[in-house]
Scaffold this active site. Structure first.
Site, short mmCIF file in Angstrom:
data_model
loop_
_atom_site.label_atom_id
_atom_site.label_comp_id
_atom_site.label_asym_id
_atom_site.label_seq_id
_atom_site.Cartn_x
_atom_site.Cartn_y
_atom_site.Cartn_z
N LYS A 186 0.86 -1.25 0.01
CA LYS A 186 0.02 0.03 0.05
C LYS A 186 0.87 1.02 -0.04
O LYS A 186 1.76 1.32 0.92
CB LYS A 186 -0.78 -0.14 1.37
P1 FBP Z 1 -6.40 7.41 4.39
O1 FBP Z 1 -7.37 6.65 3.06
O2 FBP Z 1 -7.44 8.12 5.28
O3 FBP Z 1 -5.39 8.04 3.89
O4 FBP Z 1 -5.98 6.26 5.39
C1 FBP Z 1 -4.88 5.38 4.70
C2 FBP Z 1 -3.93 5.37 6.02
O5 FBP Z 1 -2.71 4.94 5.50
C3 FBP Z 1 -4.24 5.06 7.16
O6 FBP Z 1 -4.07 3.79 7.28
C4 FBP Z 1 -3.53 5.97 8.14
O7 FBP Z 1 -4.05 6.18 9.20
C5 FBP Z 1 -3.52 7.16 7.58
O8 FBP Z 1 -3.54 7.00 6.23
C6 FBP Z 1 -2.01 7.83 7.66
O9 FBP Z 1 -2.01 9.10 6.99
P2 FBP Z 1 -0.73 9.77 7.11
O10 FBP Z 1 0.52 8.68 7.27
O11 FBP Z 1 -0.55 10.76 5.69
O12 FBP Z 1 -0.82 10.59 8.36
#
Ligand code: FBP
Length: 272
Positions: A186
């Protein structure tokens, strides 16, 4: 490994693609991520909605997976993430994720996959590599797939590449994840179909999924990104905020599913 192949099928449909709902934000960003639609602060409420709307899988931390067991439809893949960090830490420690559960806990919860983050290029890269290697080694012994949240991040990345979404460093992170034995990756959107296709190629056959990111201005904008990810050979998306920060997540989920599984043009999917 037949166990890994069978469990990956809990997420991926026959087309090899998946939409996975991400909800680790209560820990990683804090509960304020849910305040736009207050009832979504209750994990059971939002999980019921997204499962009803037809997501292929959900990604949770162990505690919420535990208290939501009865709402998790057994046809939906369960990914349990085993590392995280809070937003409460000092700025300089934001580039490290730490363990908050173990593979055995995830197995007891009925997980179909486990996940861990590596912030490639961070000053703490070494610690996260060891964490990922340990999770992968134990999980693979049990026939459980391992997902890497491959996120290049930290001062050195900014200095060298200007931004963490530069395709050259996202590609590097994806390849590093594949080299470590990830079964699913991911990662960030690189801004174009052409650059994301390079990330997919670098991942050497390991499915690459988009990491949703902050809520887009409108659904169409986000659907266009998902469409290009699929065009680039991506295997789908793991989406949190673009789903749970909407009052009614169902139309958005259905539109994303149409783009991912039916190759529908974003404009068409947004209308339906
Ligand atoms: P989102 O679709 O809201 O971006 O979620 C994916 C994710 O990886 C979450 O698992 C995690 O909490 C968040 O994004 C982390 O975002 P960042 O590292 O940009 O703060």
């Amino acid at each position: 490994n037949i166990g890994i192949r069978r469990r990956l099928r809990r997420f991926f449909r026959r087309d090899g693609r998946a939409l996975i709902f991400a909800m680790d934000h209560g820990f990683e960003h804090g509960p304020e991520d849910f305040t736009e639609v207050w009832e979504h602060v209750n994990p059971r409420v939002i999980l019921k909605k997204v499962i009803r709307a037809g997501v292929d899988g959900v990604m949770l931390l162990p505690g919420i997976a535990r208290v939501s067991g009865d709402v998790l439809n057994p046809n939906v893949g369960l990914m349990v993430k085993l590392t995280s960090k809070t937003n409460l830490r000092p700025k300089e420690d934001q580039f490290l994720q730490s363990p908050l559960g173990f593979v055995e806990d995830a197995i007891k919860l009925g997980a179909d996959a486990v996940a861990a983050t590596v912030y490639w290029g961070s000053p703490y890269e070494d610690i996260m590599m060891k964490q990922f290697a340990e999770v992968a080694s134990i999980a693979h012994d049990f026939g459980l797939p391992v997902v890497q949240f491959s996120y290049p991040r930290g001062p050195y990345i900014n200095e060298k590449y200007g931004k963490k979404e530069d395709y050259r460093v996202v590609m590097y992170g994806a390849r590093a994840a594949a080299e470590m034995g990830a079964d699913m990756i991911k990662t960030y959107w690189t801004g174009s179909k052409e650059t994301f296709a390079k990330v997919v190629d670098a991942a050497a056959g390991v499915p690459v999924l988009l990491s949703g990111g902050a809520k887009a201005k409108n659904p169409l904008e986000f659907l266009k990104v998902v469409y290009e990810v699929i065009e680039a050979g991506g295997a789908g998306a793991v989406v949190g905020r673009n789903i749970f920060q909407r009052e009614n997540p169902e139309p958005m989920i259905k539109a994303i599913l149409r783009v991912i599984h039916r190759n529908e043009e974003p404009e068409e999917a947004a209308k339906a």
